[in-house]
Design a protein around this motif. Structure first.
Motif, PDB file in Angstrom:
ATOM      1  N   PHE A   1       0.914  -1.230  -0.227  1.00 29.19           N
ATOM      2  CA  PHE A   1       0.065   0.002  -0.196  1.00 29.19           C
ATOM      3  C   PHE A   1       1.132   1.169  -0.164  1.00 29.19           C
ATOM      4  CE2 PHE A   1      -2.215   3.528   2.377  1.00 29.19           C
ATOM      5  CZ  PHE A   1      -3.395   3.592   1.336  1.00 29.19           C
ATOM      6  N   ASN A   2       1.103   2.034  -1.072  1.00 25.61           N
ATOM      7  CA  ASN A   2       1.108   3.076  -1.652  1.00 25.61           C
ATOM      8  C   ASN A   2       0.467   4.813  -1.260  1.00 25.61           C
ATOM      9  OD1 ASN A   2       0.657   3.436  -4.011  1.00 25.61           O
ATOM     10  ND2 ASN A   2       2.702   3.086  -4.562  1.00 25.61           N
ATOM     11  N   GLY A   3      -1.029   4.353  -1.485  1.00 22.51           N
ATOM     12  CA  GLY A   3      -1.581   5.598  -1.289  1.00 22.51           C
ATOM     13  C   GLY A   3      -2.318   5.369  -3.051  1.00 22.51           C
TER      14      GLY A   3
ATOM     15  N   ASP B   1      -5.097   2.316  -6.797  1.00 17.71           N
ATOM     16  CA  ASP B   1      -5.395   0.892  -7.434  1.00 17.71           C
ATOM     17  C   ASP B   1      -5.041   0.360  -6.205  1.00 17.71           C
ATOM     18  OD1 ASP B   1      -3.036   1.236  -9.648  1.00 17.71           O
ATOM     19  OD2 ASP B   1      -5.045   0.878 -10.018  1.00 17.71           O
ATOM     20  N   CYS B   2      -4.686   0.524  -5.069  1.00 15.41           N
ATOM     21  CA  CYS B   2      -3.602   0.089  -4.193  1.00 15.41           C
ATOM     22  C   CYS B   2      -5.058   0.345  -2.952  1.00 15.41           C
ATOM     23  CB  CYS B   2      -2.480   0.276  -3.423  1.00 15.41           C
ATOM     24  SG  CYS B   2      -1.809   1.668  -3.503  1.00 15.41           S
ATOM     25  N   THR B   3      -5.538   0.743  -3.627  1.00 18.77           N
ATOM     26  CA  THR B   3      -6.544   1.980  -2.086  1.00 18.77           C
ATOM     27  C   THR B   3      -7.934   1.025  -2.381  1.00 18.77           C
ATOM     28  OG1 THR B   3      -5.624   4.074  -2.110  1.00 18.77           O
ATOM     29  CG2 THR B   3      -7.503   4.023  -1.708  1.00 18.77           C
TER      30      THR B   3
ATOM     31  N   GLN C   1     -13.177   6.497   0.682  1.00 22.17           N
ATOM     32  CA  GLN C   1     -12.030   7.508   0.506  1.00 22.17           C
ATOM     33  C   GLN C   1     -10.744   7.633  -0.441  1.00 22.17           C
ATOM     34  OE1 GLN C   1     -11.668   9.773   4.327  1.00 22.17           O
ATOM     35  NE2 GLN C   1     -13.669   8.602   4.804  1.00 22.17           N
ATOM     36  N   TYR C   2      -9.678   7.825  -0.854  1.00 27.85           N
ATOM     37  CA  TYR C   2      -9.019   8.293  -1.728  1.00 27.85           C
ATOM     38  C   TYR C   2      -7.744   9.067  -1.304  1.00 27.85           C
ATOM     39  CZ  TYR C   2     -11.964  10.708  -4.643  1.00 27.85           C
ATOM     40  OH  TYR C   2     -13.088  11.641  -5.569  1.00 27.85           O
ATOM     41  N   CYS C   3      -7.228   9.849  -2.253  1.00 30.19           N
ATOM     42  CA  CYS C   3      -5.669  10.786  -2.531  1.00 30.19           C
ATOM     43  C   CYS C   3      -6.586  11.745  -2.592  1.00 30.19           C
ATOM     44  CB  CYS C   3      -4.511  10.279  -2.844  1.00 30.19           C
ATOM     45  SG  CYS C   3      -3.181  11.503  -2.671  1.00 30.19           S
TER      46      CYS C   3
END
Length: 251
Positions: A45-47, A50-52, A180-182
């Motif tokens: 997970f890097n924010g 896709d990984c979110t 929720q996302y960046c």
């Protein structure tokens, strides 16, 4: 997590394109938990988007697995291979996600190969890692849902639940499930790396303003805001790094 899990599985039962994609990803995630057990699998997970989306699904499936096996809820071990110069907004989102999704976040320095080795040394019990790689990512077509890293890389089974998703599937899932996302994705960024190699996507500039990432019409332009010399911080397909080229998602 109970509400999150129920909501995700309800969504997966819908006969829509995104609902079917979520259901398929959940089956891969459930297979991984049954094969390795929660204590032997981690999340990369890097924010990024896709990984979110993947993190949301993994958390839902983990709650269901623990409930079915009468296991107590434990933090999800997550690996974050640090960028050289990360966006403050990404760092903030990652830290908020740690609380929201109950993550046991392990930060290691890059590059990727050395970071994976450091993670393996500190967490030898981890045998597999969930990764948000898509089939239309660079070299993604080479992968399967379960793909080992190359022989000269630290040994992990890479689990790729969203391999058959496309750019629009990711945003469809995120928006329809209320994930929720960046905030950078609302400011014209469609693909995130380090500060020096990432800019707003020019394809989203309309009437002097940048539109949100999910409004991008041509998926082939997803990485137009990334430098050709940059590399992703997510786990590289088959234990290989890859360039972030602007046409990476086009065959």
């Amino acid at each position: 997590m109970a509400v999150l899990s129920e909501t995700v599985y309800d969504f997966a039962s819908k006969p829509t394109n995104v609902g079917l994609k979520v259901a398929s990803a959940l089956r891969v995630i459930e297979t991984a938990f049954n094969r390795y057990g929660p204590s032997h699998i981690a999340l990369s997970f890097n924010g990024g988007k896709d990984c979110t989306a993947l993190m949301h699904l993994v958390r839902a499936a983990l709650y269901k697995y623990n409930k079915e096996h009468s296991l107590s809820t434990t933090p999800l071990v997550s690996l974050y291979v640090l960028y050289k110069k990360a966006f403050p907004e990404v760092e903030d989102f990652v830290e908020r996600s740690v609380v929201r999704y109950d993550l046991d976040l392990v930060k290691v320095g890059g590059p990727m190969k050395q970071g994976l080795q450091a993670f393996k040394d500190s967490h030898p019990e981890i045998k597999a890692i969930f990764v948000g790689t898509r089939g239309d990512d660079p070299h993604g077509k080479r992968l399967q849902y379960f793909s080992k890293t190359d022989a000269d890389w630290p040994e992990f089974m890479r689990v790729n639940p969203v391999l058959d998703w496309a750019f629009e599937d990711v945003w469809g899932g995120i928006r329809e499930m209320g994930v929720q996302y960046c905030c950078l994705y609302d400011q014209g960024y469609t693909s995130l790396g380090d500060i020096d190699s990432t800019k707003r996507n020019p394809a989203l500039l309309k009437d002097g303003c940048y539109q949100p990432a999910w409004s991008l019409v041509d998926r082939c332009l997803e990485r137009s805001g990334r430098s050709s010399t940059s590399t992703d911080s997510d786990l590289p397909p088959s234990g290989m790094t890859y360039p972030a080229t602007s046409d990476a998602n086009c065959s």
